[in-house]
Structures are given as C-alpha cells and as structure tokens.
Design a protein around this motif. Structure first.
Motif, PDB file in Angstrom:
ATOM      1  N   LEU A 167       1.791   0.536   9.671  1.00 53.78           N
ATOM      2  CA  LEU A 167       1.158   1.794  10.042  1.00 53.78           C
ATOM      3  C   LEU A 167       0.186   1.637  11.214  1.00 53.78           C
ATOM      4  O   LEU A 167       0.202   2.450  12.145  1.00 53.78           O
ATOM      5  CB  LEU A 167       0.449   2.410   8.832  1.00 53.78           C
ATOM      6  N   GLU A 168      -0.640   0.629  11.204  1.00 53.51           N
ATOM      7  CA  GLU A 168      -1.591   0.442  12.307  1.00 53.51           C
ATOM      8  C   GLU A 168      -0.875   0.189  13.632  1.00 53.51           C
ATOM      9  O   GLU A 168      -1.288   0.681  14.680  1.00 53.51           O
ATOM     10  CB  GLU A 168      -2.578  -0.680  11.996  1.00 53.51           C
ATOM     11  N   THR A 169       0.209  -0.559  13.590  1.00 54.40           N
ATOM     12  CA  THR A 169       1.004  -0.804  14.801  1.00 54.40           C
ATOM     13  C   THR A 169       1.595   0.505  15.313  1.00 54.40           C
ATOM     14  O   THR A 169       1.582   0.776  16.525  1.00 54.40           O
ATOM     15  CB  THR A 169       2.130  -1.817  14.512  1.00 54.40           C
ATOM     16  N   LEU A 170       2.104   1.329  14.406  1.00 55.16           N
ATOM     17  CA  LEU A 170       2.671   2.616  14.801  1.00 55.16           C
ATOM     18  C   LEU A 170       1.595   3.547  15.352  1.00 55.16           C
ATOM     19  O   LEU A 170       1.836   4.281  16.313  1.00 55.16           O
ATOM     20  CB  LEU A 170       3.405   3.255  13.632  1.00 55.16           C
ATOM     21  N   ARG A 171       0.398   3.516  14.782  1.00 53.83           N
ATOM     22  CA  ARG A 171      -0.705   4.325  15.309  1.00 53.83           C
ATOM     23  C   ARG A 171      -1.083   3.886  16.721  1.00 53.83           C
ATOM     24  O   ARG A 171      -1.345   4.714  17.587  1.00 53.83           O
ATOM     25  CB  ARG A 171      -1.911   4.245  14.392  1.00 53.83           C
ATOM     26  N   ARG A 172      -1.113   2.576  16.942  1.00 53.73           N
ATOM     27  CA  ARG A 172      -1.408   2.057  18.277  1.00 53.73           C
ATOM     28  C   ARG A 172      -0.330   2.497  19.253  1.00 53.73           C
ATOM     29  O   ARG A 172      -0.613   2.964  20.364  1.00 53.73           O
ATOM     30  CB  ARG A 172      -1.506   0.525  18.258  1.00 53.73           C
ATOM     31  N   GLN A 173       0.920   2.400  18.836  1.00 54.64           N
ATOM     32  CA  GLN A 173       2.034   2.808  19.682  1.00 54.64           C
ATOM     33  C   GLN A 173       1.962   4.311  19.988  1.00 54.64           C
ATOM     34  O   GLN A 173       2.241   4.738  21.111  1.00 54.64           O
ATOM     35  CB  GLN A 173       3.358   2.468  19.017  1.00 54.64           C
ATOM     36  N   ALA A 187       3.198  10.288   9.363  1.00 55.02           N
ATOM     37  CA  ALA A 187       2.900  11.252   8.293  1.00 55.02           C
ATOM     38  C   ALA A 187       3.675  10.916   7.026  1.00 55.02           C
ATOM     39  O   ALA A 187       3.142  10.995   5.918  1.00 55.02           O
ATOM     40  CB  ALA A 187       3.230  12.668   8.759  1.00 55.02           C
ATOM     41  N   SER A 188       4.924  10.517   7.176  1.00 52.64           N
ATOM     42  CA  SER A 188       5.737  10.158   6.019  1.00 52.64           C
ATOM     43  C   SER A 188       5.167   8.926   5.317  1.00 52.64           C
ATOM     44  O   SER A 188       5.109   8.878   4.090  1.00 52.64           O
ATOM     45  CB  SER A 188       7.170   9.896   6.466  1.00 52.64           C
ATOM     46  N   MET A 189       4.739   7.966   6.106  1.00 53.66           N
ATOM     47  CA  MET A 189       4.174   6.745   5.526  1.00 53.66           C
ATOM     48  C   MET A 189       2.867   7.034   4.788  1.00 53.66           C
ATOM     49  O   MET A 189       2.617   6.476   3.723  1.00 53.66           O
ATOM     50  CB  MET A 189       3.930   5.699   6.619  1.00 53.66           C
ATOM     51  N   GLN A 190       2.050   7.914   5.342  1.00 52.13           N
ATOM     52  CA  GLN A 190       0.784   8.250   4.695  1.00 52.13           C
ATOM     53  C   GLN A 190       1.015   9.062   3.430  1.00 52.13           C
ATOM     54  O   GLN A 190       0.269   8.943   2.466  1.00 52.13           O
ATOM     55  CB  GLN A 190      -0.112   9.020   5.666  1.00 52.13           C
ATOM     56  N   GLY A 191       2.075   9.880   3.434  1.00 48.30           N
ATOM     57  CA  GLY A 191       2.387  10.705   2.271  1.00 48.30           C
ATOM     58  C   GLY A 191       2.989   9.930   1.115  1.00 48.30           C
ATOM     59  O   GLY A 191       2.884  10.339  -0.031  1.00 48.30           O
ATOM     60  N   SER A 192       3.629   8.815   1.429  1.00 46.27           N
ATOM     61  CA  SER A 192       4.260   7.982   0.396  1.00 46.27           C
ATOM     62  C   SER A 192       3.961   6.515   0.654  1.00 46.27           C
ATOM     63  O   SER A 192       4.855   5.747   0.994  1.00 46.27           O
ATOM     64  CB  SER A 192       5.774   8.209   0.403  1.00 46.27           C
ATOM     65  N   PRO A 193       2.700   6.102   0.497  1.00 45.30           N
ATOM     66  CA  PRO A 193       2.375   4.701   0.761  1.00 45.30           C
ATOM     67  C   PRO A 193       3.160   3.766  -0.155  1.00 45.30           C
ATOM     68  O   PRO A 193       3.398   4.075  -1.311  1.00 45.30           O
ATOM     69  CB  PRO A 193       0.876   4.609   0.504  1.00 45.30           C
ATOM     70  N   GLY A 194       3.592   2.669   0.402  1.00 45.13           N
ATOM     71  CA  GLY A 194       4.334   1.682  -0.367  1.00 45.13           C
ATOM     72  C   GLY A 194       5.825   1.940  -0.413  1.00 45.13           C
ATOM     73  O   GLY A 194       6.591   1.117  -0.889  1.00 45.13           O
ATOM     74  N   ARG A 195       6.256   3.105   0.050  1.00 44.06           N
ATOM     75  CA  ARG A 195       7.683   3.433   0.057  1.00 44.06           C
ATOM     76  C   ARG A 195       8.244   3.171   1.447  1.00 44.06           C
ATOM     77  O   ARG A 195       7.677   3.608   2.439  1.00 44.06           O
ATOM     78  CB  ARG A 195       7.879   4.912  -0.299  1.00 44.06           C
ATOM     79  N   PRO A 196       9.368   2.479   1.557  1.00 44.78           N
ATOM     80  CA  PRO A 196       9.979   2.293   2.872  1.00 44.78           C
ATOM     81  C   PRO A 196      10.381   3.643   3.464  1.00 44.78           C
ATOM     82  O   PRO A 196      10.779   4.551   2.752  1.00 44.78           O
ATOM     83  CB  PRO A 196      11.225   1.449   2.593  1.00 44.78           C
TER      84      PRO A 196
END
Length: 95
Positions: free
Chosen positions: A9-15, A60-69
């Motif tokens: 997630l942090e890498t994607l935010r930086r990108q 947004a998807s990652m934040q909505g479902s943490p831990g889920r690919p």
C-alpha cells in the motif's frame, strides 16, 4: 494478471503521488504556454489519468479489505478484470 495485497500500500501511495505530479507538471506547462488547459482528449493525459484512477481504485480496495489480495484495479470480482487498450487509434498511420 495483476495481484497485490496491503503490504504494498505505501508503495502504491508513493506511485500515486508521483503519477499526480507527472500529470501536473506538463499540464501546468501547457497552460502557461497556451493560456488554456491541456485538452481532455490528449492521449498522453488520458493514459496518465487512467493510471492514476487505477491506483486510486486499487488503494481504496486495499483499505476497504485489509489483508485480502486485490486483483486488477481493485476489482471486487473473483476473476481477472479484462481491459482493452486501443494502440492503433492515436498512431499516425492507418492499418
């Protein structure tokens, strides 16, 4: 196929931030040079905005479902998301 999880997630935010800056620099330069915004149908701008939007959806998807690919651009479906990119439309030659 693209699959990731919240460990990136942090890498994607930086990108995402880098992509937004990449959009802003030429758009500002175009505005300064021509006195008007870059046209919304500019092929470069369209592609950069599509990249930005995909990163926003994925984040947004990652934040909505943490831990889920997450698959594709945050696709909620169980299978891959198919996208089509028209590579001939904006080229200078006709097929």
């Amino acid at each position: 196929m693209f699959v990731t999880d919240s460990s990136r997630l942090e890498t994607l935010r930086r990108q995402l931030g880098e992509t937004e800056a990449l959009i802003e620099r030429p758009a500002s330069a175009f505005q300064a040079r021509h006195g008007r915004p870059m046209p919304a149908d500019n092929v470069w701008l369209v592609q950069r905005k599509a990249e930005r939007d995909a990163l926003v959806k994925l984040s947004a998807s990652m934040q909505g479902s943490p831990g889920r690919p997450c698959q594709g651009a945050g696709s909620p479906t169980a299978g891959p998301t198919t996208i089509t990119i028209d590579t001939t439309r904006h080229r200078g030659t006709q097929p």
